[in-house]
Design an enzyme around this catalytic site. Structure first.
Site, PDB file in Angstrom:
ATOM      1  CD  GLN A   9     -49.883 -30.123  50.412  1.00 41.61           C
ATOM      2  OE1 GLN A   9     -49.425 -31.196  50.072  1.00 41.61           O
ATOM      3  NE2 GLN A   9     -49.520 -29.531  51.526  1.00 41.61           N
ATOM      4  CB  SER A  88     -48.463 -33.535  43.285  1.00 40.05           C
ATOM      5  OG  SER A  88     -47.660 -33.832  44.402  1.00 40.05           O
ATOM      6  CG  LEU A  89     -53.159 -35.142  47.147  1.00 41.95           C
ATOM      7  CD1 LEU A  89     -53.024 -36.332  48.076  1.00 41.95           C
ATOM      8  CD2 LEU A  89     -53.715 -33.942  47.874  1.00 41.95           C
ATOM      9  NE  ARG A 113     -47.940 -38.026  47.686  1.00 39.88           N
ATOM     10  CZ  ARG A 113     -48.052 -36.747  47.356  1.00 39.88           C
ATOM     11  NH1 ARG A 113     -48.787 -35.940  48.106  1.00 39.88           N
ATOM     12  NH2 ARG A 113     -47.437 -36.273  46.288  1.00 39.88           N
ATOM     13  CG  HIS A 195     -42.863 -33.424  43.573  1.00 37.28           C
ATOM     14  ND1 HIS A 195     -43.261 -34.732  43.343  1.00 37.28           N
ATOM     15  CD2 HIS A 195     -43.956 -32.763  44.009  1.00 37.28           C
ATOM     16  CE1 HIS A 195     -44.556 -34.836  43.621  1.00 37.28           C
ATOM     17  NE2 HIS A 195     -44.998 -33.656  44.033  1.00 37.28           N
ATOM     18  CD  GLN A 244     -46.877 -38.406  42.998  1.00 36.72           C
ATOM     19  OE1 GLN A 244     -46.871 -38.282  44.223  1.00 36.72           O
ATOM     20  NE2 GLN A 244     -47.988 -38.332  42.303  1.00 36.72           N
TER      21      GLN A 244
END
Length: 293
Positions: A9, A88-89, A113, A195, A244
């Site tokens: 992102q 991440s993503l 998500r 996170h 995650q």
């Protein structure tokens, strides 16, 4: 050895993916499949929407995923990764690119998500802040000493870390970090504490969807955000993916491990060049480039 890396992102931009759509019949077909799976024409927002339109979490995450995954697919025979990783993503994009997840399942998980993260953000005021110019250990120490929930969330490169948590706790930590010599400690324009433990409701929602998704054996190892080391076992990949959202993105450590394991070339697949910049800051000798058709 070639390491293919996939952005997260923040990499989105107005017009993203339009060139792919125009150049490749395969890409056009996959974008249209994406519209059908999501139930709305995300291509209209990607190709013609404003930066503000693209900032909606339910749009941003599937848009970046589609751009990255479709680009990896239209690279054809030239896409030969020795290892992959995603920020991440981007880890979801990496898992479709290395055949752990199929296109449809990957996109459905990413959309789930995004929705779960949005809902978690609405439960409690929370935020993130970028911290520049301090060692990781100092940032971790101040987070642990600050009252409330605030944790190290993104280890982007040496001297660049993102913290995440309750608004009040993040603000207090920023003051303490500046007192300890941080060059900058600034609140980021994000919707919530990604996170961090505050994403636990989203983790539970996403974990249920992950458990019901088929995971294949990968064509090459994936260096996951949670563990930072090479993983090839589908069950391990699944478990790491489930945690995650509440665990830090250990990008610095992942890149260091990839280099230690033989990566000499890092190819970024998707919008922007953010990850190439981070790789160069982790190891200036690493060769970086963007994937292009």
């Amino acid at each position: 050895m070639k390491a293919y890396i996939f952005p997260g992102q923040g990499a989105q931009f107005s017009g993203m993916g339009a060139d792919l759509y125009e150049k490749s019949a395969e890409a056009k077909d996959l974008f249209q499949q994406g519209n059908d799976i999501l139930g709305f024409k995300i291509t209209d927002i990607m190709f013609e929407g404003t930066a503000e339109d693209l900032k909606q979490t339910k749009v941003t995450q599937p848009a970046i995923f589609l751009h990255s995954v479709i680009l990896s697919k239209v690279l054809g025979d030239s896409f030969k990764p020795d290892m992959v990783a995603g920020h991440s993503l981007g880890e979801f994009s990496a898992l479709v690119a290395n055949k752990v997840l199929n296109f449809e399942d990957g996109l459905k998980l990413v959309f789930k998500r995004a929705q779960a993260m949005q809902e978690a953000c609405e439960l409690e005021p929370s935020t993130m802040a970028a911290v520049l110019g301090l060692e990781d250990e100092v940032v971790e120490e101040i987070c642990s000493e600050t009252e409330g929930i605030v944790v190290a969330a993104n280890y982007n490169c040496p001297g660049q870390l993102v913290i995440s948590g309750e608004v009040d706790a993040v603000e207090k930590a920023c003051v303490a970090l500046k007192d300890r010599g941080a060059r900058r400690a600034m609140i980021l324009p994000v919707g919530g504490a990604f996170h961090s433990p505050l994403m636990e409701p989203a983790r539970k929602d996403l974990a249920a969807a992950i458990e019901n998704t088929h995971f294949n054996k990968p064509i090459c190892p994936v260096y996951q955000n949670v563990t930072t080391s090479a993983v090839s076992n589908p069950d391990e990949i699944r478990k790491n993916l489930e945690y995650q959202l509440t665990s830090p993105v250990k990008w610095t450590q992942s890149v260091q491990n990839m280099i230690k394991d033989g990566a000499s070339e890092f190819i970024e697949v998707g919008p922007g060049k953010v990850l190439q910049g981070l790789v160069k800051k982790i190891d200036r000798n690493a060769e970086t480039s963007s994937a292009e058709i």
